[in-house]
Design a protein around this motif. Structure first.
Motif, PDB file in Angstrom:
ATOM      1  N   SER A 124       0.832  -1.197   0.000  1.00 27.23           N
ATOM      2  CA  SER A 124       0.000   0.000   0.000  1.00 27.23           C
ATOM      3  C   SER A 124       0.870   1.253   0.000  1.00 27.23           C
ATOM      4  CB  SER A 124      -0.932   0.004   1.215  1.00 27.23           C
ATOM      5  OG  SER A 124      -0.178  -0.010   2.396  1.00 27.23           O
ATOM      6  N   VAL A 125       0.240   2.378  -0.302  1.00 27.40           N
ATOM      7  CA  VAL A 125       0.949   3.658  -0.355  1.00 27.40           C
ATOM      8  C   VAL A 125       0.104   4.745   0.291  1.00 27.40           C
ATOM      9  CG1 VAL A 125       2.273   3.118  -2.434  1.00 27.40           C
ATOM     10  CG2 VAL A 125       0.037   4.165  -2.647  1.00 27.40           C
ATOM     11  N   GLY A 126       0.768   5.829   0.673  1.00 26.35           N
ATOM     12  CA  GLY A 126       0.082   7.026   1.141  1.00 26.35           C
ATOM     13  C   GLY A 126      -0.741   6.842   2.390  1.00 26.35           C
ATOM     14  N   ARG A 127      -1.886   7.491   2.393  1.00 26.58           N
ATOM     15  CA  ARG A 127      -2.764   7.471   3.560  1.00 26.58           C
ATOM     16  C   ARG A 127      -3.312   6.074   3.825  1.00 26.58           C
ATOM     17  NH1 ARG A 127      -7.064  12.030   3.772  1.00 26.58           N
ATOM     18  NH2 ARG A 127      -5.248  13.168   4.513  1.00 26.58           N
ATOM     19  N   MET A 128      -3.529   5.307   2.774  1.00 32.23           N
ATOM     20  CA  MET A 128      -4.039   3.947   2.944  1.00 32.23           C
ATOM     21  C   MET A 128      -3.063   3.096   3.757  1.00 32.23           C
ATOM     22  SD  MET A 128      -6.491   1.911   2.540  1.00 32.23           S
ATOM     23  CE  MET A 128      -7.530   2.685   1.353  1.00 32.23           C
ATOM     24  N   ARG A 129      -1.773   3.347   3.606  1.00 30.92           N
ATOM     25  CA  ARG A 129      -0.762   2.614   4.370  1.00 30.92           C
ATOM     26  C   ARG A 129      -0.951   2.861   5.867  1.00 30.92           C
ATOM     27  NH1 ARG A 129       5.198   3.518   2.418  1.00 30.92           N
ATOM     28  NH2 ARG A 129       4.548   2.018   0.847  1.00 30.92           N
ATOM     29  N   SER A 130      -1.206   4.098   6.252  1.00 30.38           N
ATOM     30  CA  SER A 130      -1.404   4.430   7.672  1.00 30.38           C
ATOM     31  C   SER A 130      -2.680   3.782   8.217  1.00 30.38           C
ATOM     32  CB  SER A 130      -1.476   5.936   7.855  1.00 30.38           C
ATOM     33  OG  SER A 130      -0.290   6.545   7.439  1.00 30.38           O
ATOM     34  N   VAL A 131      -3.741   3.852   7.430  1.00 36.48           N
ATOM     35  CA  VAL A 131      -5.007   3.265   7.861  1.00 36.48           C
ATOM     36  C   VAL A 131      -4.869   1.752   8.021  1.00 36.48           C
ATOM     37  CG1 VAL A 131      -7.401   2.830   7.162  1.00 36.48           C
ATOM     38  CG2 VAL A 131      -6.399   5.100   6.864  1.00 36.48           C
ATOM     39  N   LEU A 132      -4.255   1.102   7.050  1.00 34.09           N
ATOM     40  CA  LEU A 132      -4.068  -0.345   7.126  1.00 34.09           C
ATOM     41  C   LEU A 132      -3.136  -0.739   8.264  1.00 34.09           C
ATOM     42  CD1 LEU A 132      -3.878  -1.340   3.364  1.00 34.09           C
ATOM     43  CD2 LEU A 132      -5.737  -1.769   4.980  1.00 34.09           C
ATOM     44  N   ALA A 133      -2.142   0.084   8.556  1.00 36.77           N
ATOM     45  CA  ALA A 133      -1.232  -0.213   9.668  1.00 36.77           C
ATOM     46  C   ALA A 133      -1.977  -0.178  11.001  1.00 36.77           C
ATOM     47  CB  ALA A 133      -0.077   0.776   9.670  1.00 36.77           C
ATOM     48  N   ILE A 134      -2.835   0.819  11.177  1.00 34.83           N
ATOM     49  CA  ILE A 134      -3.617   0.908  12.413  1.00 34.83           C
ATOM     50  C   ILE A 134      -4.572  -0.277  12.530  1.00 34.83           C
ATOM     51  CG2 ILE A 134      -5.408   2.255  13.585  1.00 34.83           C
ATOM     52  CD1 ILE A 134      -3.975   4.760  12.446  1.00 34.83           C
ATOM     53  N   LEU A 135      -5.230  -0.613  11.432  1.00 34.26           N
ATOM     54  CA  LEU A 135      -6.129  -1.769  11.443  1.00 34.26           C
ATOM     55  C   LEU A 135      -5.371  -3.071  11.714  1.00 34.26           C
ATOM     56  CD1 LEU A 135      -8.520  -0.921   8.475  1.00 34.26           C
ATOM     57  CD2 LEU A 135      -9.022  -0.864  10.925  1.00 34.26           C
ATOM     58  N   ALA A 136      -4.166  -3.184  11.180  1.00 32.95           N
ATOM     59  CA  ALA A 136      -3.362  -4.386  11.403  1.00 32.95           C
ATOM     60  C   ALA A 136      -2.980  -4.527  12.869  1.00 32.95           C
ATOM     61  CB  ALA A 136      -2.109  -4.345  10.527  1.00 32.95           C
ATOM     62  N   VAL A 137      -2.643  -3.416  13.514  1.00 33.26           N
ATOM     63  CA  VAL A 137      -2.299  -3.464  14.937  1.00 33.26           C
ATOM     64  C   VAL A 137      -3.503  -3.907  15.757  1.00 33.26           C
ATOM     65  CG1 VAL A 137      -1.747  -2.023  16.936  1.00 33.26           C
ATOM     66  CG2 VAL A 137      -0.397  -1.825  14.860  1.00 33.26           C
TER      67      VAL A 137
END
Length: 88
Positions: A21-34
């Motif tokens: 993933s890239v950009g803002r989606m990377r941050s959102v997916l990282a939070i969801l992954a945690v």
């Protein structure tokens, strides 16, 4: 043994999120992954029956794992890029 599960799961998910993933989606997916890794580890180990505080502990361990996974991706990409420039 139960404490290593969220770290490993967070590392794997962190590497996958960073690579796919890239950009803002990377941050959102990282939070969801945690949150997913922490919740999965807490429920899988049965610690949820003892106290909700274990969610917080497993979330922090999953966040540590996520950071480790991202760092490993950076390390391997950098070492691969460095070895390619040495060959030329």
């Amino acid at each position: 043994m139960d404490e290593i599960v969220p770290v490993i799961l967070g590392s794997v998910l962190g590497a996958l999120v960073w690579c796919t993933s890239v950009g803002r989606m990377r941050s959102v997916l990282a939070i969801l992954a945690v949150f997913a890794a922490g919740a999965f580890a807490t429920i899988l180990s049965g610690e949820i029956q003892l106290s909700w505080v274990y969610f917080l502990i497993d979330f922090s361990e999953a966040a540590l794992g996520l950071a480790i996974g991202i760092a490993l991706v950076h390390f391997f990409r950098r070492s691969r890029a460095g070895s390619a420039s040495v060959r030329n």
